[in-house]
Design a protein around this motif. Structure first.
Motif, PDB file in Angstrom:
ATOM      1  N   LEU A   2      -1.108  38.375   7.011  1.00  0.00           N
ATOM      2  CA  LEU A   2      -0.789  37.565   5.455  1.00  0.00           C
ATOM      3  C   LEU A   2      -0.083  37.673   4.762  1.00  0.00           C
ATOM      4  N   THR A   3       0.975  36.418   4.344  1.00  0.00           N
ATOM      5  CA  THR A   3       1.485  36.585   3.248  1.00  0.00           C
ATOM      6  C   THR A   3       0.783  35.765   2.072  1.00  0.00           C
ATOM      7  N   MET A   4       1.571  35.883   0.614  1.00  0.00           N
ATOM      8  CA  MET A   4       1.581  34.767  -0.127  1.00  0.00           C
ATOM      9  C   MET A   4       2.917  34.423  -0.251  1.00  0.00           C
ATOM     10  N   ASP A   5       3.141  33.210  -0.957  1.00  0.00           N
ATOM     11  CA  ASP A   5       4.250  32.691  -1.934  1.00  0.00           C
ATOM     12  C   ASP A   5       4.177  33.145  -3.056  1.00  0.00           C
ATOM     13  N   TRP A  20      -2.793  43.282  -8.842  1.00  0.00           N
ATOM     14  CA  TRP A  20      -1.396  43.346  -8.884  1.00  0.00           C
ATOM     15  C   TRP A  20      -1.010  43.553  -7.805  1.00  0.00           C
ATOM     16  N   ILE A  21      -2.060  44.986  -7.273  1.00  0.00           N
ATOM     17  CA  ILE A  21      -2.267  45.556  -5.699  1.00  0.00           C
ATOM     18  C   ILE A  21      -1.683  44.656  -4.829  1.00  0.00           C
ATOM     19  N   VAL A  22      -3.008  43.563  -4.620  1.00  0.00           N
ATOM     20  CA  VAL A  22      -2.964  43.381  -3.811  1.00  0.00           C
ATOM     21  C   VAL A  22      -1.437  41.863  -3.323  1.00  0.00           C
ATOM     22  N   ALA A  23      -0.899  41.612  -4.423  1.00  0.00           N
ATOM     23  CA  ALA A  23       0.441  40.407  -5.690  1.00  0.00           C
ATOM     24  C   ALA A  23       1.382  41.845  -4.736  1.00  0.00           C
ATOM     25  N   PHE A  24       1.345  42.902  -4.637  1.00  0.00           N
ATOM     26  CA  PHE A  24       2.331  43.950  -4.471  1.00  0.00           C
ATOM     27  C   PHE A  24       2.374  43.644  -3.075  1.00  0.00           C
ATOM     28  N   VAL A  25       1.478  44.103  -2.100  1.00  0.00           N
ATOM     29  CA  VAL A  25       1.537  44.244  -0.720  1.00  0.00           C
ATOM     30  C   VAL A  25       1.288  43.505   0.405  1.00  0.00           C
ATOM     31  N   ALA A  26       0.373  42.241  -0.423  1.00  0.00           N
ATOM     32  CA  ALA A  26       0.633  41.406   0.444  1.00  0.00           C
ATOM     33  C   ALA A  26       1.338  39.901  -0.049  1.00  0.00           C
TER      34      ALA A  26
END
Length: 98
Positions: A2-5, A20-26
């Motif tokens: 799953l990726t975020m726009d 931030w970690i979640v945003a960086f990973v996904a």
């Protein structure tokens, strides 16, 4: 996976260091690189001032600087919601990764 726009990545990056970690990973790293960097600078600066606030003499000043960094983080979050790539004042010029 799953990726975020880009917009979601930008917004999540400002919501706590774990965000931030979640945003960086996904998230979209290439498109959201600007806000990922800005949010990382805000989070690391805030952590430094939390540590400095433990020192008795400079603790009050560090506490006030924590509030200032929190406001800068909110400013960055507003820029991310509006999809604007404006640097936050004072900390925006710091580039941790390209």
């Amino acid at each position: 996976m799953l990726t975020m726009d880009k917009r979601t990545t930008d917004i999540v990056a400002y919501i706590t260091f774990l965000g931030w970690i979640v945003a960086f990973v996904a998230g979209e790293k290439e498109e959201a690189k600007f806000h990922l960097n800005q949010a990382l600078v805000v989070h690391l600066t805030f952590i430094v001032f939390v540590v400095l606030a433990r020192i008795p003499i400079i603790g009050i000043v560090a506490y006030l600087l924590q509030i200032a960094v929190l406001m800068l983080g909110i400013m960055g979050l507003v820029y991310a919601v509006r999809e604007q790539d404006y640097e936050i004042p004072l900390l925006g010029c710091i580039k941790l990764f390209k």
